[in-house]
Design a protein around this motif. Structure first.
Motif: not given
Length: 254
Positions: A33-58
């Protein structure tokens, strides 16, 4: 945890393309899990399998989320892991995409279709081109416009477009809305207020009439909702950089 990654260092000319890819990759399994990370650039993430959370959202695949630069974010899979693809990007076009509603202000999971993975495949293929920075920039523009904010044709926009040529455009009351609600809907859908949206529709239609018909400038102004030809000419010139007559001369073929 099989995966791949590739990083790029774009030249100054590549930044002029609006977006630059700084890196991309993919991985599967219990990635942590990435926790409270701050990037200097933008990022985009695509999840194609499995489950988890992003900022406390499923996160339920296929799900995409953008990670704005400078904004803390937390995300990761559950104990079973997931499969993700990601890209790092930056550039002067990013604020414009944000203003137009394609890039959110914080990381928010968004459901996408299974075909979203094809856009990441195109990005990965772009990284194998002779000039990967240019090819990746094109792939990023396509990815953001296709997935950044899936939209349907909102009935309010349909009504505004249908009535844009009237001297007095449709009002919020006629649409059963308050002026504030109308502004919110149009800005959310287009990145602009109702007046600006209607004016752009009018000018675009005026361009078509100037290029494709022999109507006078006065007639074109009236057909696009401008009762005052002088005001039409000023608006057209301000927004296009040329007068209506000059635009017609440039577009017409002998």
């Amino acid at each position: 945890m099989p995966g791949w990654s590739r990083y790029l260092t774009p030249a100054a000319a590549h930044w002029g393309l609006g977006l630059v890819c700084l890196g991309a990759g993919g991985q599967s399994g219990r990635t942590g899990t990435v926790r409270e990370r701050v990037l200097s650039s933008h990022a985009v993430v695509l999840v194609t399998a499995g489950r988890g959370r992003c900022n406390d959202r499923p996160v339920v695949p296929p799900t995409l989320f953008h990670l704005p630069a400078g904004v803390p974010h937390t995300y990761g899979p559950d104990e079973h892991g997931w499969s993700e693809q990601w890209a790092l990007y930056d550039g002067p076009a990013a604020p414009a995409y944000a203003e137009l509603g394609y890039l959110p202000a914080e990381a928010t999971p968004m459901a996408v279709s299974a075909s979203a993975a094809l856009l990441f495949t195109r990005l990965r293929n772009a990284l194998d081109r002779p000039d990967p920075e240019t090819a990746a920039a094109a792939a990023l523009h396509e990815l953001i416009t296709a997935l950044g904010r899936p939209r349907t044709e909102h009935p309010v926009l349909v009504a505004l477009a249908r009535n844009s040529a009237l001297p007095l455009p449709v009002t919020a009351r006629e649409l059963g809305l308050t002026p504030e609600k109308l502004r919110d809907i149009v800005r959310q859908q287009t990145g602009h207020g109702p007046k600006e949206y209607v004016q752009r529709l009018r000018i675009s239609r005026a361009k078509e009439l100037l290029a494709e018909t022999d109507l006078t400038v006065v007639a074109v102004s009236r057909r696009t909702g401008f009762n005052d030809p002088g005001y039409f000419t000023r608006q057209f010139t301000r927004r296009t950089g040329v007068t209506p007559s000059a635009f017609r001369a440039q577009q017409r073929r002998a």
